[in-house]
Structures are given as C-alpha cells and as structure tokens.
Design a protein around this motif. Structure first.
Motif: not given
Length: 137
Positions: A32-35, A59-60, A92-97, A104-106
């Motif tokens: 996976a990727r974090l933008t 990785e997710l 620790r933060v919630a982000r879209e990956v 898919a964005t999760l």
C-alpha cells in the motif's frame, strides 16, 4: 476505533520488527501507499512526516481480530507513543492509504513523526527520495 495499520519501516515483512510483533497476529499484509507524507531516515528506523506532494511505500496490515488489542498496545510501546504525551517520538493517527492491488482507499493507523520531531526533520533531516525504506541508499 479498530483500523488496520500502515507500516513503512522496521515492521514491514522481512524487516527486523516484523517477526517479533506481527508474525502470527495478522490476517492480511498487502502492499500500500500513504500519500501526503515524506519519509525521513532516522537512527535505524524511518519517520513519516506529513507533507503534501509525496508518497510513502509500505504495507497495510490487518490484524487477526483476537490479536488486535494486544497488537495495538505492543505497537504503541514500540513506537514510544502515549496519547497526549509531549515526549512522543511518533503520533498514531488515522489516515487514508491506497492499497496497491486494487487502488482502494482505506483508513488505517499510521505512526507519523510527532510535531517536534517533524520540525527537526524538515530542517535538518535526510529524506528518502522514493519514499521506500527498503530502497534507501
């Protein structure tokens, strides 16, 4: 909130902390990727610093349901994260990956550099150009 984890450094498969913390506790591990973050080289481990225009490779990780609480606590300890503690190295933060397999964005937990650490890295840090800890030179 129960979310998967996005890992980008020593917790990735094949890296030193993966076996200790994740082996046997995960349901899935997917590229996976974090933008919106830049990866910086740290003292034996990386830091993701939130910044527009860059991507971090990782990785997710979806934990097994019965391992989730124990794993969350173990990762918080590893990353020296305590909610609201000014001495944190990471937050620790919630982000879209974005999952590589299907785009898919999760939403996932991500450990990013705490504000004071991020400021130091932006001023004097060594960015990892392609955002991939494994490909660093």
């Amino acid at each position: 909130m129960t979310l998967p984890f996005f890992v980008y450094g020593t917790l990735r498969p094949g890296e030193p902390h993966h076996g200790t913390f994740l082996r046997g506790r995960t349901h899935t591990e997917e590229p996976a990727r974090l933008t919106g973050a830049v990866l910086y080289d740290g003292p034996g481990y990386p830091y993701a610093v939130e910044e527009t225009g860059s991507v971090v490779v990782g990785e997710l990780i979806t934990p097994l349901p019965d391992a989730y609480g124990e794993l969350l606590a173990a990762l918080d300890r590893l990353e020296e994260y305590a909610p609201g503690d000014a001495r944190n190295l990471y937050e620790r933060v919630a982000r879209e990956v974005v999952r590589d397999a299907d785009g898919a964005t999760l939403r996932a937990w991500v450990y990013v550099a705490a504000p004071a650490v991020a400021a130091r890295l932006r001023a004097r840090g060594e960015p990892i150009a392609d955002g991939d800890w494994r490909a660093r030179g």
